[in-house]
Write an enzyme that holds these catalytic residues in place. Sequence first.
Site, PDB file in Angstrom:
ATOM      1  N   ARG A   1      61.656 -52.169  83.376  1.00 52.06           N
ATOM      2  CA  ARG A   1      62.570 -51.035  83.547  1.00 52.06           C
ATOM      3  C   ARG A   1      63.707 -51.355  84.511  1.00 52.06           C
ATOM      4  NH1 ARG A   1      60.233 -45.914  82.146  1.00 52.06           N
ATOM      5  NH2 ARG A   1      61.651 -44.954  83.615  1.00 52.06           N
TER       6      ARG A   1
ATOM      7  N   LYS B   1      65.945 -50.297  81.716  1.00 49.83           N
ATOM      8  CA  LYS B   1      65.529 -49.962  80.356  1.00 49.83           C
ATOM      9  C   LYS B   1      65.790 -48.498  80.049  1.00 49.83           C
ATOM     10  CE  LYS B   1      63.512 -50.668  76.416  1.00 49.83           C
ATOM     11  NZ  LYS B   1      64.395 -51.332  75.431  1.00 49.83           N
TER      12      LYS B   1
ATOM     13  N   GLU C   1      74.938 -58.051  77.416  1.00 42.42           N
ATOM     14  CA  GLU C   1      73.778 -57.604  78.194  1.00 42.42           C
ATOM     15  C   GLU C   1      72.936 -58.778  78.693  1.00 42.42           C
ATOM     16  OE1 GLU C   1      71.671 -53.531  76.762  1.00 42.42           O
ATOM     17  OE2 GLU C   1      71.888 -55.024  75.204  1.00 42.42           O
TER      18      GLU C   1
ATOM     19  N   CYS D   1      63.436 -47.424  88.206  1.00 43.92           N
ATOM     20  CA  CYS D   1      62.297 -47.134  89.065  1.00 43.92           C
ATOM     21  C   CYS D   1      61.005 -46.933  88.270  1.00 43.92           C
ATOM     22  CB  CYS D   1      62.520 -45.875  89.883  1.00 43.92           C
ATOM     23  SG  CYS D   1      63.947 -45.910  90.934  1.00 43.92           S
TER      24      CYS D   1
ATOM     25  N   TRP E   1      64.904 -48.949  92.044  1.00 45.23           N
ATOM     26  CA  TRP E   1      66.213 -49.363  91.534  1.00 45.23           C
ATOM     27  C   TRP E   1      67.206 -48.564  92.358  1.00 45.23           C
ATOM     28  CZ3 TRP E   1      70.670 -47.794  88.893  1.00 45.23           C
ATOM     29  CH2 TRP E   1      71.307 -48.757  88.112  1.00 45.23           C
TER      30      TRP E   1
ATOM     31  N   GLU F   1      77.287 -53.312  68.398  1.00 44.31           N
ATOM     32  CA  GLU F   1      75.938 -53.628  68.858  1.00 44.31           C
ATOM     33  C   GLU F   1      75.806 -55.124  69.151  1.00 44.31           C
ATOM     34  OE1 GLU F   1      73.666 -52.009  70.061  1.00 44.31           O
ATOM     35  OE2 GLU F   1      71.839 -53.181  69.877  1.00 44.31           O
TER      36      GLU F   1
ATOM     37  N   ASN G   1      60.941 -41.029  91.808  1.00 46.42           N
ATOM     38  CA  ASN G   1      61.952 -41.477  90.838  1.00 46.42           C
ATOM     39  C   ASN G   1      62.935 -40.339  90.659  1.00 46.42           C
ATOM     40  OD1 ASN G   1      60.628 -43.827  90.353  1.00 46.42           O
ATOM     41  ND2 ASN G   1      60.039 -43.355  88.242  1.00 46.42           N
ATOM     42  N   GLY G   2      64.204 -40.670  90.461  1.00 44.58           N
ATOM     43  CA  GLY G   2      65.199 -39.631  90.214  1.00 44.58           C
ATOM     44  C   GLY G   2      66.203 -39.555  91.337  1.00 44.58           C
TER      45      GLY G   2
ATOM     46  N   HIS H   1      96.915 -54.789  67.771  1.00 45.13           N
ATOM     47  CA  HIS H   1      97.633 -53.847  68.636  1.00 45.13           C
ATOM     48  C   HIS H   1      97.366 -54.138  70.108  1.00 45.13           C
ATOM     49  CE1 HIS H   1      98.925 -51.564  65.175  1.00 45.13           C
ATOM     50  NE2 HIS H   1      97.679 -51.577  64.723  1.00 45.13           N
TER      51      HIS H   1
ATOM     52  N   LYS I   1      74.771 -56.696  72.754  1.00 43.96           N
ATOM     53  CA  LYS I   1      73.607 -57.589  72.920  1.00 43.96           C
ATOM     54  C   LYS I   1      74.031 -58.840  73.675  1.00 43.96           C
ATOM     55  CE  LYS I   1      70.778 -55.652  72.457  1.00 43.96           C
ATOM     56  NZ  LYS I   1      70.924 -54.293  72.170  1.00 43.96           N
TER      57      LYS I   1
HETATM   58  C1  G6P Z   1      69.864 -48.256  78.586  1.00 44.31           C
HETATM   59  C2  G6P Z   1      69.249 -49.414  77.813  1.00 44.31           C
HETATM   60  C3  G6P Z   1      69.880 -49.509  76.418  1.00 44.31           C
HETATM   61  C4  G6P Z   1      69.712 -48.190  75.690  1.00 44.31           C
HETATM   62  C5  G6P Z   1      70.300 -47.025  76.498  1.00 44.31           C
HETATM   63  C6  G6P Z   1      69.907 -45.678  75.904  1.00 44.31           C
HETATM   64  O1  G6P Z   1      71.176 -48.542  78.903  1.00 44.31           O
HETATM   65  O2  G6P Z   1      69.432 -50.623  78.519  1.00 44.31           O
HETATM   66  O3  G6P Z   1      69.241 -50.537  75.676  1.00 44.31           O
HETATM   67  O4  G6P Z   1      70.358 -48.268  74.448  1.00 44.31           O
HETATM   68  O5  G6P Z   1      69.783 -47.044  77.833  1.00 44.31           O
HETATM   69  O6  G6P Z   1      68.513 -45.524  76.040  1.00 44.31           O
HETATM   70  P1  G6P Z   1      67.615 -44.565  75.170  1.00 44.31           P
HETATM   71  O7  G6P Z   1      66.245 -44.709  75.729  1.00 44.31           O
HETATM   72  O8  G6P Z   1      68.175 -43.184  75.358  1.00 44.31           O
HETATM   73  O9  G6P Z   1      67.723 -45.019  73.752  1.00 44.31           O
END
Ligand code: G6P
Length: 619
Positions: free
Chosen positions: A27, A614, A499, A2, A76, A492, A112-113, A515, A496
Amino acid sequence: MCGIVGFVGHRQAAPILLEGLSKLEYRGYDSAGLAVRDGEKNAEVVKAKGRLSFLYDKTDGGKALVGSCGIGHTRWATHGEPSVTNAHPHVSGNCRASGSGEVESEVVGVHNGIIENYQELKDKLLKHGYRFYSQTDTEVVIKLVDYYYKKYRIGPIDAIAKTMVRVRGSYALELMFKDHPGEIWVARKDSPMIIGINDGESYIASDVPAILKYTRDVYYIGNLEFAKVVPGAVTFYNLDGDEVKKDTTHIEWDAESAEKAGYEHFMIKEIHEQPKAVKDTLSSIFQEDGIKISLPSSFLSSLSQIYIVACGSAWHVGLKAQYTIEDLCGVNVRVEMASEFRYRNLPLAKDSLVIIISQSGETADSLAALRKAKEKGVRTLAVVNVVGSSIAREADDTLYTLAGPEISVATTKAYSAQLVALDSFAIKLALAKGTITEEKAKELIDELFSIPAKIERILEDKGRIQWFASKFSNIHDAFFVGRGLDYAIAMEGSLKLKEVSYIHSEAYAAGELKHGTISLIDQGTLVIGILTQDDLYEKTISNLVECKSRGAYIMGLTSCGKYSTEDSADFSVYVPRIDQHFIGSLAVVPLQLLGYYMSVSRGLDVDKPRNLAKSVTVE
Ligand code: G6P
């Protein structure tokens, strides 16, 4: 998640609001809406499901909505499906099906929230004759403000304060009251919101990029505070309705860094900005007169245990840092997901440190974890990118990464800046513990400063990864394997890929593969082995050979010189050599590029992947 914007000034609000919302698109959202007032007239509300461009078209780029005071929102969905009816703004009166048009309501607002006790409040309001047109918790909170406003015939100050005391959960709220033209009222708890003033006009936003174009001097509204915003001025209040004095904070980020600057997507732009993000972060920590990490050496020298708590990629940074800190400093490190940590009753030793890593500084679970650590009396260090964010303000100590605004949902440059921030912390801790000498520290710092140029070299060769990605863009599964620090990087790389390309992928500690998971390896399955650690190289190669003999296609990612990788891998990628503790900062770059180019080859929305946000400001 949001986005909120607001404007009150002398110009037409709607085009400014739409532009602000466009800066918050990254976001994540599924619908959007505006409410604008022209002087004393009622607010006009326009909403649209889907992309912001629909709202843009509906309002003729904002021109069709006349007035210089307005609020806007990208939603959102949490309570209620994405739809025009559930989109914000919401109103205290009844709403026509389209949710758009002039509204007679006393109160109009966006939020928001999450309001946790919304059902209980809704029942109360139903008894008092209120009717609800949407499924949202936001409509409940707007109507609650209206209820107090009318019941006690009190002004916005008391109505908002009463509402804040009554609701549980998190909120950033923007409200307009029919009887108070030219005013926007805002309130916040655990959800970000800032106010910027410039040239007799005021801007409100949930996130910095939305107002960077207009001002870089912003006020942060504190938790459980609210404010009245008028053209060029703002008055803050606490829950008692008393005025609170505040100073502005200057944001160093410039507006250009939140633009694409000729790149096709923010993600590739931000991948290219990594050398700068790393260099800026290191330069701010290692200065002529010492290492700028505020924890005193006396505290660090007696530290017995570290807990690193974070979400998503920031959690992966913790996993990597665990190896470095344990190896360089001899201190136990536990890495916890914030969403688990906050509900566990983990005994925390008094002489321990909790490190919260967060790009946004607003992730709900990370913030809750920070508060839990503080409640238990343990010292906290926040590693955060956004200046003035909730986590930065609430932690005992803060170490800022200097990655600048990160717009792409999939993090790259903030992750890389976090890696070196934690490496720097490890050096400071090792010095305090006496596990490394000053000479060794200097050597390690020099190695860290070599990262930016080495990332540049990897980026120069990105064409190979692009070719590889286009060849494999039709795959359904991928496995990333590695041992030790390489395992953390594999996590990671796998995140990536999934995502942004929606390809199912998993990361495994290479030794764990047999395993169970190896049963999934079949003819042509892509297995990416990360092999940067000298002492574990042979072991991981053996695991890759096991996959290859079951038909897997092997990509080996290693450092220059380990050319025997080509004996086992079908496709090899090399990164420059560097101290083994820091090679993750290099190895991750080809994996980011792989995710990016896979997504591009598949024609996907790279910067705004489906279902993702985001900054995850709800649980
Ligand atoms: C969301 C984002 C990720 C990020 C995570 C933690 O899931 O899409 O890319 O790593 O939040 O966010 P922060 O702002 O706490 O690093």
